[in-house]
Design an enzyme around this catalytic site. Structure first.
Site, PDB file in Angstrom:
ATOM      1  CG  HIS A   1      -1.827  -1.131   1.363  1.00 28.96           C
ATOM      2  ND1 HIS A   1      -1.898  -1.831   2.464  1.00 28.96           N
ATOM      3  CD2 HIS A   1      -2.700  -1.597   0.546  1.00 28.96           C
ATOM      4  CE1 HIS A   1      -2.950  -2.743   2.400  1.00 28.96           C
ATOM      5  NE2 HIS A   1      -3.570  -2.378   1.302  1.00 28.96           N
TER       6      HIS A   1
ATOM      7  CE  LYS B   1     -13.471  -6.855   3.797  1.00 22.92           C
ATOM      8  NZ  LYS B   1     -12.248  -6.202   3.159  1.00 22.92           N
TER       9      LYS B   1
ATOM     10  NE  ARG C   1      -2.561  -7.468  -4.173  1.00 18.04           N
ATOM     11  CZ  ARG C   1      -3.183  -7.549  -2.852  1.00 18.04           C
ATOM     12  NH1 ARG C   1      -2.727  -8.116  -1.665  1.00 18.04           N
ATOM     13  NH2 ARG C   1      -4.578  -7.663  -2.771  1.00 18.04           N
TER      14      ARG C   1
ATOM     15  CB  SER D   1      -3.997  -6.916   4.818  1.00 25.09           C
ATOM     16  OG  SER D   1      -3.560  -5.630   4.589  1.00 25.09           O
TER      17      SER D   1
END
Ligand code: ADP
Length: 153
Positions: free
Chosen positions: A19, A43, A92, A130
């Site tokens: 990030h 979440k 990515r 993460s």
């Protein structure tokens, strides 16, 4: 010309070197980047919103063009509220691309005035997520290689 303001939306649970790299590389493109810490009720987060915000602020404390805000609801609505012109995202893998493509196209259908800009991950950071950082933390492993110093000190 109006100011170019980008929102970099995400969970940042926690912020990683991936990030950080996207944000640093986004700096020359925009007048301001707002890191938008999204809140998703479905979440379960590892770090509280306060901690996630603190880690990002500490990482960029010397950079006046980067600000941190929390939001809930649609990213495009948040962009409209704060007058953002762009959404910044990192890519990515091809899996990221497929996921991001759909989100960007949906956002464009809802708010065509807001443009999504992608920056491709530096290969040195493309393995970092993460999710894996949280797994390492769960088993008391060392995350220093993967996150900015603010997260592990
Ligand atoms: P989300 O919860 O929306 O997936 P994240 O906090 O995981 O949010 O990620 C925010 C943005 O940062 C996304 O665009 C994601 O693709 C990008 N990103 C995450 N990790 C990396 C990395 N290692 N390299 C480059 N971009 C990354």
């Amino acid at each position: 010309m109006s100011k170019k303001i980008a929102v970099f939306p995400g969970s940042f649970d926690p912020i990683t070197k991936g990030h950080e790299n996207i944000l640093t590389r986004g700096l020359p493109l925009f007048d301001e980047i707002i890191v938008g810490i999204g809140h998703n009720t479905n979440k379960n987060y590892f770090f509280s919103q306060e901690r996630r915000e603190h880690f990002i602020k500490k990482t960029f404390e010397g950079e006046p063009k980067i600000k941190v805000m929390r939001y809930s609801g649609l990213t495009v609505e948040f962009c409209k509220e704060i007058g953002a012109t762009h959404i910044l995202r990192g890519l990515r893998t091809s899996a990221d691309f497929e996921f991001e493509r759909a989100i960007a196209q949906m956002n464009n259908a809802m708010a065509p005035q807001i443009e999504t800009i992608f920056i491709v991950s530096d290969p040195a950071f493309s393995h970092i997520s993460s999710t894996i950082v949280r797994d390492i933390l769960l088993y008391q492993g060392d995350i220093a290689k993967f996150v900015p110093a603010a997260v592990h000190v």
